[in-house]
Every structure is written in structure tokens, then in C-alpha cells.
Design an enzyme around this catalytic site. Sequence first.
Site, PDB file in Angstrom:
ATOM      1  N   GLU A 135       8.261   5.572   1.209  1.00  0.00           N
ATOM      2  CA  GLU A 135       8.103   6.292   2.465  1.00  0.00           C
ATOM      3  C   GLU A 135       8.183   5.307   3.614  1.00  0.00           C
ATOM      4  OE1 GLU A 135       4.707   8.811   2.450  1.00  0.00           O
ATOM      5  OE2 GLU A 135       5.041   9.429   0.386  1.00  0.00           O
ATOM      6  N   CYS A 181       7.099   1.565  10.399  1.00  0.00           N
ATOM      7  CA  CYS A 181       6.274   1.033   9.309  1.00  0.00           C
ATOM      8  C   CYS A 181       7.125   1.073   8.035  1.00  0.00           C
ATOM      9  CB  CYS A 181       5.035   1.922   9.199  1.00  0.00           C
ATOM     10  SG  CYS A 181       3.916   1.405   7.912  1.00  0.00           S
ATOM     11  N   CYS A 209       2.179  -0.263  -5.611  1.00  0.00           N
ATOM     12  CA  CYS A 209       1.610  -1.597  -5.355  1.00  0.00           C
ATOM     13  C   CYS A 209       0.665  -1.941  -6.493  1.00  0.00           C
ATOM     14  CB  CYS A 209       0.846  -1.613  -4.037  1.00  0.00           C
ATOM     15  SG  CYS A 209       0.180  -3.255  -3.642  1.00  0.00           S
ATOM     16  N   CYS A 211      -6.006  -1.952  -4.300  1.00  0.00           N
ATOM     17  CA  CYS A 211      -7.216  -1.896  -3.468  1.00  0.00           C
ATOM     18  C   CYS A 211      -7.884  -0.538  -3.698  1.00  0.00           C
ATOM     19  CB  CYS A 211      -6.853  -2.079  -1.999  1.00  0.00           C
ATOM     20  SG  CYS A 211      -6.078  -3.677  -1.685  1.00  0.00           S
ATOM     21  N   CYS A 269      -6.890   2.628  -1.422  1.00  0.00           N
ATOM     22  CA  CYS A 269      -5.489   2.811  -1.017  1.00  0.00           C
ATOM     23  C   CYS A 269      -4.734   3.743  -1.961  1.00  0.00           C
ATOM     24  CB  CYS A 269      -4.802   1.447  -0.956  1.00  0.00           C
ATOM     25  SG  CYS A 269      -3.052   1.559  -0.567  1.00  0.00           S
ATOM     26  N   CYS A 317      -1.956   5.485   7.588  1.00  0.00           N
ATOM     27  CA  CYS A 317      -2.159   4.316   6.737  1.00  0.00           C
ATOM     28  C   CYS A 317      -2.802   4.695   5.417  1.00  0.00           C
ATOM     29  CB  CYS A 317      -3.163   3.360   7.364  1.00  0.00           C
ATOM     30  SG  CYS A 317      -2.521   2.438   8.665  1.00  0.00           S
TER      31      CYS A 317
HETATM   32  N1  SAH Z   1      -0.172  -4.411   1.275  1.00  0.00           N
HETATM   33  C1  SAH Z   1      -0.274  -4.801   2.615  1.00  0.00           C
HETATM   34  C2  SAH Z   1       0.503  -3.923   3.559  1.00  0.00           C
HETATM   35  C3  SAH Z   1       0.478  -2.451   3.283  1.00  0.00           C
HETATM   36  S1  SAH Z   1      -1.082  -1.631   3.457  1.00  0.00           S
HETATM   37  C4  SAH Z   1      -1.738  -4.884   3.044  1.00  0.00           C
HETATM   38  O1  SAH Z   1      -2.590  -4.446   2.301  1.00  0.00           O
HETATM   39  O2  SAH Z   1      -1.961  -5.418   4.113  1.00  0.00           O
HETATM   40  C5  SAH Z   1      -1.175  -1.414   5.205  1.00  0.00           C
HETATM   41  C6  SAH Z   1      -2.568  -1.207   5.782  1.00  0.00           C
HETATM   42  O3  SAH Z   1      -3.080   0.100   5.459  1.00  0.00           O
HETATM   43  C7  SAH Z   1      -3.573  -2.207   5.270  1.00  0.00           C
HETATM   44  O4  SAH Z   1      -4.323  -2.795   6.286  1.00  0.00           O
HETATM   45  C8  SAH Z   1      -4.409  -1.350   4.370  1.00  0.00           C
HETATM   46  O5  SAH Z   1      -5.618  -1.899   4.175  1.00  0.00           O
HETATM   47  C9  SAH Z   1      -4.425  -0.022   5.096  1.00  0.00           C
HETATM   48  N2  SAH Z   1      -4.859   1.104   4.258  1.00  0.00           N
HETATM   49  C10 SAH Z   1      -4.632   1.277   2.950  1.00  0.00           C
HETATM   50  N3  SAH Z   1      -5.219   2.415   2.505  1.00  0.00           N
HETATM   51  C11 SAH Z   1      -5.832   2.982   3.567  1.00  0.00           C
HETATM   52  C12 SAH Z   1      -6.591   4.180   3.763  1.00  0.00           C
HETATM   53  N4  SAH Z   1      -6.835   5.025   2.761  1.00  0.00           N
HETATM   54  N5  SAH Z   1      -7.052   4.451   4.991  1.00  0.00           N
HETATM   55  C13 SAH Z   1      -6.783   3.606   6.014  1.00  0.00           C
HETATM   56  N6  SAH Z   1      -6.073   2.463   5.895  1.00  0.00           N
HETATM   57  C14 SAH Z   1      -5.601   2.136   4.685  1.00  0.00           C
HETATM   58 FE1  SF4 Z   2      -1.347  -2.692  -1.997  1.00  0.00          FE
HETATM   59 FE2  SF4 Z   2      -2.552  -0.729  -0.697  1.00  0.00          FE
HETATM   60 FE3  SF4 Z   2      -3.889  -2.966  -1.211  1.00  0.00          FE
HETATM   61 FE4  SF4 Z   2      -1.910  -2.994   0.617  1.00  0.00          FE
HETATM   62  S1  SF4 Z   2      -3.822  -1.864   0.745  1.00  0.00           S
HETATM   63  S2  SF4 Z   2      -2.266  -4.488  -1.043  1.00  0.00           S
HETATM   64  S3  SF4 Z   2      -0.499  -1.491  -0.307  1.00  0.00           S
HETATM   65  S4  SF4 Z   2      -3.096  -1.514  -2.762  1.00  0.00           S
END
Ligand code: SAH
Ligand code: SF4
Length: 375
Positions: free
Chosen positions: A98, A111, A118, A122, A125, A347
Site C-alpha cells: 500500500e 508514504c 515486515c 512490533c 503494528c 500509520c
Molecule cells: N519500519 C519502519 C517504517 C514503517 S512504520 C519503522 O518502524 O520506522 C512507520 C511508522 O508507523 C513508525 O513510526 C511506526 O512505529 C508507526 N506505526 C506502526 N503501527 C502503528 C499503529 N498501529 N498506530 C500508529 N503508528 C504506528
Molecule cells: Fe515493521 Fe511495523 Fe515495526 Fe515498522 S513498525 S519495523 S513496519 S513491524
Amino acid sequence: MKTVFNQESVNLLGLNQKNLEEFFVSIEERPFRAIQVMKWIHQRGISDFSQMTDLSKELREKLENNCVVKAPEVIYEKTSEDGTRKWVISVGNKDLIEMVLIPEKNRATLCVSSQVGCAVDCSFCATGKQGFSRNLNLDEIIGQVWVAANSFGVPRSPNDRPITNVVMMGMGEPLLNFDPVVDAMNLMMDDNAYGLSKRKVTLSTSGIVPKIDDLGKVTDVALTISLHAPNDELRNKLVPINKKYPIKDLIDSVKRYVEGCSDKRVTTIEYILIEDINDSLELADELCELLTQIDCKINLIPFNPFAESKYKRPSGNRVKRFQKHLQDNGYVTTIRSTRGDDIMAACGQLVGQVNDKTRKKERAENKLKIKTKTI
Ligand code: SAH
Ligand code: SF4
């Protein structure tokens, strides 16, 4: 090593300038053709070789017979009530990515995704929860910028730059797909392509320390660190890669990166706020103490909920309280507005769709692999 081209169907969208020059040499043309063709493709959005009028007819025919300019296929597009646009793109084998465009007054931020899924996983996420399928190639990464820019109309004039900012914050961990991401960012910043300044191309990372060092050796784009917790105990739970690269090492790598930049840099620290997990004022204090080590600004992201997660977004008051505490301690602190959440474009809501069970299982296994593998 010399690149070998399969001249049947070279996708020129997938070649950086060096490879494009090598390609022209391989078809007995002069290397400067690379820049001419880059301008047609990236600056103007042209994919039809017959329209590349400053190339000889003979060369245009040669290109038609040997090459394509092929972006990944858009299968769904939607515009949110607030103007945010989301595209779902197929990259084959049922893999979907996306990308999201956020138009604002004087700018439009795209974006971009770097991987299908991934593996970092996390805990907050949605992309991480989908597991990992594969890295995107250069044509699939720069193809997102190409598609978004072309949505404003083709051909563009060279001065017409509808995308003003790119953030590598879509699906995936960009530093775990290093070379294609660097090649794509170079094209974004190339005057013969998208012409963005290095401060307007941002790489966001969960903190792959050795790769931050590698990045500093080849570029100085804007760096954003997804920190989310001020101590290792909590960060280990939220961002599991922290067990491998703890906060001290991460902060040290940021210092090295910034020192290597040719101009003064302020690093952005992303801090997702999750109710009762990381939004207390004690943690805000700890964060202030930790961040005295670097020149930074803080971007708070209220957690965006999704189906598989039990986490909650804190109330607006709690978010503001956390922000005020950081501001009172001298930190420039913004709250990221939630754009596009009515179309699941906010995000952490970027997941593509994985419908079939076998694919889901494969991706979950890939997710486990990263936990045991040395990066
Ligand atoms: N993997 C990289 C870039 C993609 S994630 C990273 O983690 O930085 C992009 C951003 O979205 C990151 O700051 C991440 O922490 C945030 N993000 C992920 N899941 C989210 C959620 N459920 N609500 C708000 N922000 C989120
Ligand atoms: Fe991967 Fe989501 Fe963590 Fe970014 S925030 S490193 S996309 S699992």
C-alpha cells in the site's frame, strides 16, 4: 561486476543511473542516453518509447523491442474524506502493498512501502502482524512514486513536481532492504528524476544499528527513529529488534549519522502513544532525560487501532498532557494528525490483504526467522 541484461524485457523503471548506463552500452549506445531516458520516465512520466522525441527513431525502435517501463499494478484506489489517497498495489503472487499520499496546503507527502509485510514484528503494528513475505525491488519502490506522480497527469513538465516529500514509512523496514531503498531514494533526489531535496526524503527505521551506519556512508537523507519507549525493558516488548540493538547503541548510531551529514540535522523521534503502556508522565520524564544526548524533535503518534490488537489509543487529553510535559522540558513536540483512517490509510494500518491461509502461515514463519537470524 558487469551487469548482464536479459534483453527480452528489461524494465527500465528498475535500473538506477549506473545500471541504465551499462544497459545502453550493452545495446551499443552511448551512456549519456541514460539521463535522457531517466528524464522521460521519471521527470515527465512517459512510458511509451515512441514519445521520447529526442532519441533517434532507430533507438526508439530498439527500446520498444527490448524494454518496458512497467510499474506494479494498481488494483484499488480510494480517496479519504480529508483528501488522503491510498493505493493498493499488486506485486505478484498475491502480494499486495500500500502507499498513501497526504496532500497539505503547500506540499504532498507520499508514504512509500519498502517490503511486503515486515519481519520486525512490533507489537502495535498491523504490518508486522501480517508477517514478512519479501523485499520490494527498485522498480516496485520507485514505481510507487511514479504512479503517484502520474496520477496528477502525464506528461508533466520538468518543473512540475506534484510530490514534494517522500517518507519511507509505509509497509516494511526500509533498512532491511538496503540497496533497492537507497537506489530509490537516490532517484527521488536526482534532478533528472523527481528532484526532491535530501531533507524532504525521510527514512524511518525501527533501529537496525549497523544499517544506520551503512546508510551514513552512502547518503544523508532525513532520519526518523521509531523509538516508542525510553528504556530497554519496555522497548524490548514493543520493538523486539531492541533486544539485538538496545537503546544506547541506537542513540550512538544516530549521533554518528548526524555527525556525518554535510549540514546540521535534527533527528525526528517517533513515539507511538498507547494507553497505559507507554503514556505515563514518568516515562515522559525518562524520555526527556534520554534524548538530551541528541538534537531532536519528537513526533507523537496516537496509536491507530486495528482488529488484531488489544492496545488502545489514549484520550486526547492524555496525549496533550504527554506532549505538554515534553514541551515544558524544552522539546519541540508535535502530535501526528490521524489522516485517512476512514480508509485504513493511517500509520500502522497498512497491511495489504492476505487472504489465503497458506500465505498467512508462510509469512508468520518468516517473522519468526528474523528473531533467530543475525541481521
Ligand atoms: N519500519 C519502519 C517504517 C514503517 S512504520 C519503522 O518502524 O520506522 C512507520 C511508522 O508507523 C513508525 O513510526 C511506526 O512505529 C508507526 N506505526 C506502526 N503501527 C502503528 C499503529 N498501529 N498506530 C500508529 N503508528 C504506528
Ligand atoms: Fe515493521 Fe511495523 Fe515495526 Fe515498522 S513498525 S519495523 S513496519 S513491524
